[in-house]
Write a protein that holds these residues in place. Structure first.
Motif: not given
Length: 261
Positions: A69-82
């Motif tokens: 995400x973004x230009x350098x060094x950015x991340x978006x995270x998500x998750x789910x327990x079923x």
């Protein structure tokens, strides 16, 4: 608990956990419809990266994901327990911490972002116990039960992450024990092997730059026809006024558009 890269039999499970209307999707506010093939293609293309959450007994219980995400060094995270019966047991929290550790420690992340639905009490309570900082509110971002709801954007910077870890000599002991891929001893020994090799005087690509090293011989210029002297390169006439040669008039027909007969 471990995080593992998905195998061929995991894509359908991930798609089922994230499908619109599933308990995890409702609580996350995510309504993107993706089948197993689309989830697999998104991962293989690098658009998103899912990991499978497995218990110590090897049971597959959920997924976490990250994308740049973004230009350098950015991340978006998500998750789910079923399965809802597995919620509120700490699985999701531990999986996200593992993932965040991985992003900062192995992918050199500078910033990690999480977006949560404004009606998800359990996840909001979890986020308040982490070093993540509330960075903004997305108004009317989610829709549930006949009305719009806000979403909350949380962010964590690299220095904030490392400052939050358990104290250690160099502040690199991670919160849930994610180990270095290589030990410090292995890294030190690798440098020692190279230093020993260089100390023997073996030839390297740096020889030509060392003090006193002779300049490498250059190939001789070609001889001019009928002479014994090398031909002098012609100097470009930067002030020449002669017009350039006319362009060829023959034009190659363009290739037909994809799908054209």
């Amino acid at each position: 608990m471990t995080l593992e890269w998905p195998g061929d039999d995991d894509w359908a499970a991930i798609a089922s956990w994230l499908r619109p209307g599933s308990p995890a999707a409702v609580l996350s506010g995510d309504w993107e419809l993706l089948g197993a093939a689309e989830v697999e293609q998104a991962n293989r293309s690098g658009r998103v990266h899912h990991l499978v959450i497995r218990t110590k007994d090897g049971d597959r219980i959920g997924t976490v994901s990250y994308q740049r995400s973004g230009r350098i060094g950015g991340f978006t995270v998500g998750g789910a327990i079923g399965a809802p019966e597995l919620w509120r047991r700490g699985y999701g929290a531990e999986a996200v911490v593992l993932l965040v550790d991985y992003l900062f420690h192995q992918l050199d992340a500078h910033r990690v972002q999480v977006t949560t639905a404004g009606y998800n009490k359990g996840v909001i309570r979890l986020m308040t116990k982490t070093p993540f900082v509330v960075e903004g509110i997305l108004r009317d971002h989610c829709y549930l039960d006949g009305r719009f709801h806000d979403a909350i954007v949380w962010g964590l910077l690299r220095d904030e992450h490392y400052a939050s870890l358990k104290p250690s000599e160099d502040n690199r002991v991670l919160a849930v024990g994610l180990a270095d891929f290589l030990s410090d001893d292995d890294k030190t020994q690798a440098r020692a092997v190279l230093a020993e090799h260089l100390a023997t005087g073996r030839r390297t690509a740096l020889d030509a730059y060392l003090d006193g090293a002779p300049e490498p011989a250059r190939p001789a210029a070609p001889l001019a026809a009928g002479t014994a002297e090398p031909a002098e390169p012609a100097e470009p006439d930067l002030l020449a006024t002669e017009p350039a040669a006319p362009l060829a008039t023959e034009v190659t027909a363009p290739a037909p558009a994809r799908g054209a007969a």
